[in-house]
Design a protein around this motif. Structure first.
Motif, mmCIF file in Angstrom:
data_model
loop_
_atom_site.group_PDB
_atom_site.id
_atom_site.type_symbol
_atom_site.label_atom_id
_atom_site.label_comp_id
_atom_site.label_asym_id
_atom_site.label_seq_id
_atom_site.Cartn_x
_atom_site.Cartn_y
_atom_site.Cartn_z
ATOM 1 N N THR A 95 0.835 -1.187 0.000
ATOM 2 C CA THR A 95 0.000 0.000 0.000
ATOM 3 C C THR A 95 0.880 1.251 0.000
ATOM 4 O O THR A 95 2.098 1.175 0.202
ATOM 5 N N VAL A 96 0.230 2.393 -0.206
ATOM 6 C CA VAL A 96 0.944 3.667 -0.141
ATOM 7 C C VAL A 96 1.620 3.819 1.214
ATOM 8 O O VAL A 96 2.812 4.145 1.314
ATOM 9 N N THR A 126 -2.647 16.839 3.125
ATOM 10 C CA THR A 126 -3.413 18.084 3.216
ATOM 11 C C THR A 126 -2.497 19.293 3.264
ATOM 12 O O THR A 126 -2.732 20.306 2.592
ATOM 13 N N GLN A 127 -1.417 19.188 4.038
ATOM 14 C CA GLN A 127 -0.495 20.311 4.206
ATOM 15 C C GLN A 127 0.131 20.735 2.883
ATOM 16 O O GLN A 127 0.264 21.927 2.592
ATOM 17 N N TYR A 128 0.505 19.756 2.050
ATOM 18 C CA TYR A 128 1.238 20.062 0.814
ATOM 19 C C TYR A 128 0.395 19.917 -0.447
ATOM 20 O O TYR A 128 0.917 20.021 -1.562
ATOM 21 N N GLY A 129 -0.894 19.654 -0.298
ATOM 22 C CA GLY A 129 -1.747 19.520 -1.474
ATOM 23 C C GLY A 129 -1.455 18.279 -2.292
ATOM 24 O O GLY A 129 -1.614 18.270 -3.511
ATOM 25 N N LEU A 130 -1.046 17.202 -1.607
ATOM 26 C CA LEU A 130 -0.717 15.945 -2.278
ATOM 27 C C LEU A 130 -1.783 14.901 -1.937
ATOM 28 O O LEU A 130 -1.534 13.946 -1.211
ATOM 29 N N GLU A 131 -2.982 15.102 -2.445
ATOM 30 C CA GLU A 131 -4.094 14.239 -2.080
ATOM 31 C C GLU A 131 -3.828 12.799 -2.522
ATOM 32 O O GLU A 131 -3.540 12.532 -3.689
ATOM 33 N N ILE A 132 -3.949 11.871 -1.555
ATOM 34 C CA ILE A 132 -3.691 10.466 -1.865
ATOM 35 C C ILE A 132 -4.305 9.594 -0.770
ATOM 36 O O ILE A 132 -4.418 10.016 0.382
ATOM 37 N N ASP A 133 -4.720 8.391 -1.151
ATOM 38 C CA ASP A 133 -5.306 7.451 -0.201
ATOM 39 C C ASP A 133 -4.201 6.528 0.314
ATOM 40 O O ASP A 133 -3.652 5.729 -0.455
ATOM 41 N N HIS A 139 0.341 -0.588 -7.203
ATOM 42 C CA HIS A 139 0.194 -1.046 -8.601
ATOM 43 C C HIS A 139 -1.145 -0.639 -9.222
ATOM 44 O O HIS A 139 -1.341 -0.754 -10.433
ATOM 45 N N ASP A 140 -2.081 -0.153 -8.390
ATOM 46 C CA ASP A 140 -3.361 0.312 -8.920
ATOM 47 C C ASP A 140 -3.350 1.803 -9.243
ATOM 48 O O ASP A 140 -4.346 2.328 -9.759
ATOM 49 N N LEU A 141 -2.247 2.482 -8.947
ATOM 50 C CA LEU A 141 -2.196 3.936 -9.088
ATOM 51 C C LEU A 141 -1.602 4.348 -10.430
ATOM 52 O O LEU A 141 -0.650 3.725 -10.909
ATOM 53 N N PRO A 142 -2.120 5.427 -11.054
ATOM 54 C CA PRO A 142 -1.482 5.983 -12.250
ATOM 55 C C PRO A 142 -0.069 6.471 -11.936
ATOM 56 O O PRO A 142 0.272 6.724 -10.763
ATOM 57 N N VAL A 143 0.728 6.632 -12.977
ATOM 58 C CA VAL A 143 2.122 7.035 -12.796
ATOM 59 C C VAL A 143 2.240 8.357 -12.040
ATOM 60 O O VAL A 143 3.072 8.517 -11.148
ATOM 61 N N GLY A 144 1.382 9.319 -12.381
ATOM 62 C CA GLY A 144 1.453 10.625 -11.735
ATOM 63 C C GLY A 144 1.209 10.543 -10.239
ATOM 64 O O GLY A 144 1.827 11.262 -9.452
ATOM 65 N N ILE A 145 0.300 9.656 -9.819
ATOM 66 C CA ILE A 145 0.010 9.489 -8.392
ATOM 67 C C ILE A 145 1.146 8.728 -7.706
ATOM 68 O O ILE A 145 1.493 9.016 -6.557
ATOM 69 N N GLN A 146 1.747 7.771 -8.400
ATOM 70 C CA GLN A 146 2.912 7.082 -7.831
ATOM 71 C C GLN A 146 4.031 8.071 -7.528
ATOM 72 O O GLN A 146 4.741 7.952 -6.524
ATOM 73 N N ASP A 165 14.614 13.899 -9.988
ATOM 74 C CA ASP A 165 15.424 13.469 -11.130
ATOM 75 C C ASP A 165 14.515 13.132 -12.303
ATOM 76 O O ASP A 165 13.784 12.145 -12.264
ATOM 77 N N GLU A 166 14.538 13.967 -13.342
ATOM 78 C CA GLU A 166 13.693 13.797 -14.530
ATOM 79 C C GLU A 166 12.247 13.523 -14.115
ATOM 80 O O GLU A 166 11.646 12.508 -14.509
ATOM 81 N N PRO A 167 11.635 14.417 -13.324
ATOM 82 C CA PRO A 167 10.321 14.105 -12.752
ATOM 83 C C PRO A 167 9.183 14.056 -13.754
ATOM 84 O O PRO A 167 8.125 13.507 -13.463
ATOM 85 N N THR A 168 9.358 14.636 -14.946
ATOM 86 C CA THR A 168 8.260 14.663 -15.920
ATOM 87 C C THR A 168 8.451 13.668 -17.052
ATOM 88 O O THR A 168 7.653 13.651 -17.984
ATOM 89 N N ALA A 169 9.466 12.812 -16.959
ATOM 90 C CA ALA A 169 9.795 11.927 -18.082
ATOM 91 C C ALA A 169 8.664 10.975 -18.441
ATOM 92 O O ALA A 169 8.486 10.626 -19.605
ATOM 93 N N VAL A 170 7.860 10.551 -17.453
ATOM 94 C CA VAL A 170 6.803 9.568 -17.729
ATOM 95 C C VAL A 170 5.414 10.137 -17.476
ATOM 96 O O VAL A 170 4.442 9.391 -17.365
ATOM 97 N N LEU A 171 5.298 11.465 -17.414
ATOM 98 C CA LEU A 171 4.019 12.087 -17.108
ATOM 99 C C LEU A 171 3.345 12.633 -18.358
ATOM 100 O O LEU A 171 4.002 13.038 -19.312
ATOM 101 N N THR A 172 2.013 12.654 -18.329
ATOM 102 C CA THR A 172 1.242 13.304 -19.388
ATOM 103 C C THR A 172 1.308 14.816 -19.184
ATOM 104 O O THR A 172 1.669 15.294 -18.103
ATOM 105 N N PRO A 173 0.941 15.600 -20.215
ATOM 106 C CA PRO A 173 0.946 17.063 -20.032
ATOM 107 C C PRO A 173 0.100 17.521 -18.853
ATOM 108 O O PRO A 173 0.487 18.433 -18.124
ATOM 109 N N GLN A 174 -1.045 16.861 -18.623
ATOM 110 C CA GLN A 174 -1.892 17.248 -17.499
ATOM 111 C C GLN A 174 -1.206 16.933 -16.175
ATOM 112 O O GLN A 174 -1.289 17.714 -15.219
ATOM 113 N N GLU A 175 -0.534 15.780 -16.092
ATOM 114 C CA GLU A 175 0.169 15.405 -14.868
ATOM 115 C C GLU A 175 1.350 16.328 -14.606
ATOM 116 O O GLU A 175 1.677 16.612 -13.450
#
Length: 508
Positions: A95-96, A126-133, A139-146, A165-175
């Motif tokens: 789990t996360v 909540t403090q940093y705006g990183l909403e996550i369960d 393995h059920d999470l999209p790459v951006g959430i991982q 390190d290369e944080p946007t290499a595997v992200l979509t434009p929206q992510e």
């Protein structure tokens, strides 16, 4: 503004490579300092030294003005440094919360206190705006959430300096946009960020300062307000780089690849390609645009024999190749640059020389009477390493030792140097620097001009628009339009990709 991190005269040598050559670099409190450079420029080596993964041969590291030496990442973490690697360090079946507490477990009466960890993580989110369960399986999470999980993991360990390190290499434009919002929130709360990348537009939009590295040395530190893409590209590569793709109008010929009413399921047995049809002609580039996860991956795998389709038809010229294995497709003229280079592109432990003949090792001149001809394999490797500018001290280095960009060059060199009829190029420049992107774009256009049909799948809209002669838009597993590239705008494409715009023109 106080300096929270400073490195002075950092030098690191590997066999045949001077990775860092007396590097000076500093980071101020509450700033985003971008580290820009080609693959092999020394960026990741420098950050690995700062994070304690590698020891320098010379030089020193100062944290808040105090000289220190890291023997391991544990020492760096204790000094408030966190690092999010390009390839995430997560256990998919955990789990996360389990991933985040791994290595710094909280116990209550000798048992893991998962309830308290979940509570702490919700407060951090909540403090940093990183909403996550916290209870979600990774393995059920999209790459951006991982990626968010990795960032929270660093913050959970009290990181005040965050290396991305290369944080946007595997992200979509929206992510990517979501990530930038998160980074700015972190900085507003006093976190200092080192942003490693090779993407020029990104650093100009996100960074407070930009340091450019080339050949293991720091070339310049710039204010993003006082520079531009062209100047940064020239500093990175050491020459003038043509950022705009130079190509003449296509001269399409006969149909080389035909896909009709193709239906494909993903690993969960959910249909992700729903009745897709298109044709690719000799001498043209058909770009497939779509938000990641709309069926592009499964479509590419079905076309290249890596995934069995449910139904439909795939033909190479007049030959039906539906659900044929990859080797048969290769022998019929297919070239393939896969989306996941490490999984489908090469054998990590093999030397570069062997990976460059993976599609042809069993035929002459690389094999005679069932025996590999090492001399011919070595000569082929030397020629392709030079032609495609693969940065390596030797053709016999394991491919796993190369940077991500140079690994990609190995695949591109192998596929574009063979006698092929059509090419499926899936994210061909993902993780590459501007110099390599310029070269690979040139090679793809040249293949088109030589009569090769190209299917280009890319999450980079700029790449799709720059290279394509026609653009197919995928949404929810269907192709909603096929349009001439010069008849559609970036904004219109983006809306079609999101299902918000119904095209007025559609040609197949």
């Amino acid at each position: 503004m106080d300096t929270v991190l400073e490195v002075k005269g950092i030098t690191k040598k590997f066999p045949g490579v001077l990775a860092n050559d007396h590097v000076d670099f500093n980071l101020r409190k509450g700033e985003i300092h971008a580290l820009l450079g080609e693959n092999g420029a020394g960026k990741s080596t420098l950050m690995n030294i700062i994070y304690g993964l590698t020891s320098p041969d010379d030089g020193e590291i100062l944290i808040n003005g105090k000289a220190t030496h890291f023997h391991s990442p544990k020492d760096a973490i204790a000094c408030g440094i966190g690092m999010v690697h390009q390839h995430f360090m997560l256990v998919p079946v955990f789990t996360v919360a389990e991933n985040i507490m791994l290595g710094s477990e909280k116990l209550r009466n000798g048992v893991l206190d998962i309830v308290q960890v979940n509570k702490d993580l919700k407060e951090l989110s909540t403090q940093y705006g990183l909403e996550i369960d916290p209870t979600s399986l990774v393995h059920d999470l999209p790459v951006g959430i991982q990626q968010r999980v990795e960032i929270i993991k660093a913050l959970y360990r009290k990181a005040e300096i965050l290396i991305l390190d290369e944080p946007t290499a595997v992200l979509t434009p929206q992510e990517v946009e979501d990530l930038f919002i998160i980074i700015r929130k972190l900085v507003d709360q006093g976190i200092s960020v080192i942003f490693i990348t090779h993407k020029l537009k990104e650093v100009l939009s996100i960074a407070d300062r930009i340091t450019v590295m080339r050949g293991g040395k720091v070339i310049a530190t710039d204010d993003p307000k006082q520079t531009n893409e062209q100047a940064l590209a020239s500093q990175m590569v050491g020459r003038t780089v043509i950022l705009k793709v130079d190509k003449t109008p296509a001269k399409p010929g006969d149909v080389v690849l035909s896909v009709k009413d193709l239906h494909v399921q993903d690993d969960r047995k959910i249909e992700t390609v729903r009745g897709v049809s298109f044709e690719v002609r000799k001498g043209e580039i058909l770009g497939i645009a779509g938000v990641q996860g709309n069926g592009q991956t499964e479509l590419a795998e079905a076309m290249t024999g890596l995934r069995h389709a449910i139904s439909g038809e795939i033909r190479i010229q007049d030959q039906n190749v539906f659900n044929h294995p990859p080797r048969d497709l290769v022998e019929k003229g297919m070239g393939h640059i896969p989306e996941d280079r490490q999984k489908h592109g090469f054998v990590m432990q093999y030397p570069i020389s062997d990976n460059l003949v993976l599609c042809s090792y069993y035929v002459s001149p690389f094999c005679r009477r069932g025996v590999l001809q090492n001399s011919a394999i070595g000569t082929n490797a030397e020629n392709l390493i030079k032609r495609f500018d693969i940065r390596t001290p030797s053709p016999y280095v394991p491919t796993s030792k190369l940077s991500g960009g140079n690994q990609q060059k190995v695949i591109v060199a192998r596929e574009l140097s063979r006698n092929i009829k059509f090419l499926v190029a899936n994210q061909p420049t993902r993780g590459l620097d501007v110099g390599s992107i310029e070269y690979i774009h040139h090679e793809i256009v040249q293949m088109r001009d030589e009569g090769i049909g190209v299917v280009l799948i890319s999450a980079e809209l700029d790449e799709i628009m720059a290279l394509s002669d026609r653009i197919a838009v995928m949404y929810h597993g269907e192709i909603v339009a096929i349009l001439p590239a010069d008849k559609v705008t970036r904004e219109e494409l983006g809306l079609m990709m999101a299902g918000s715009l119904k095209p007025e023109v559609s040609t197949i």
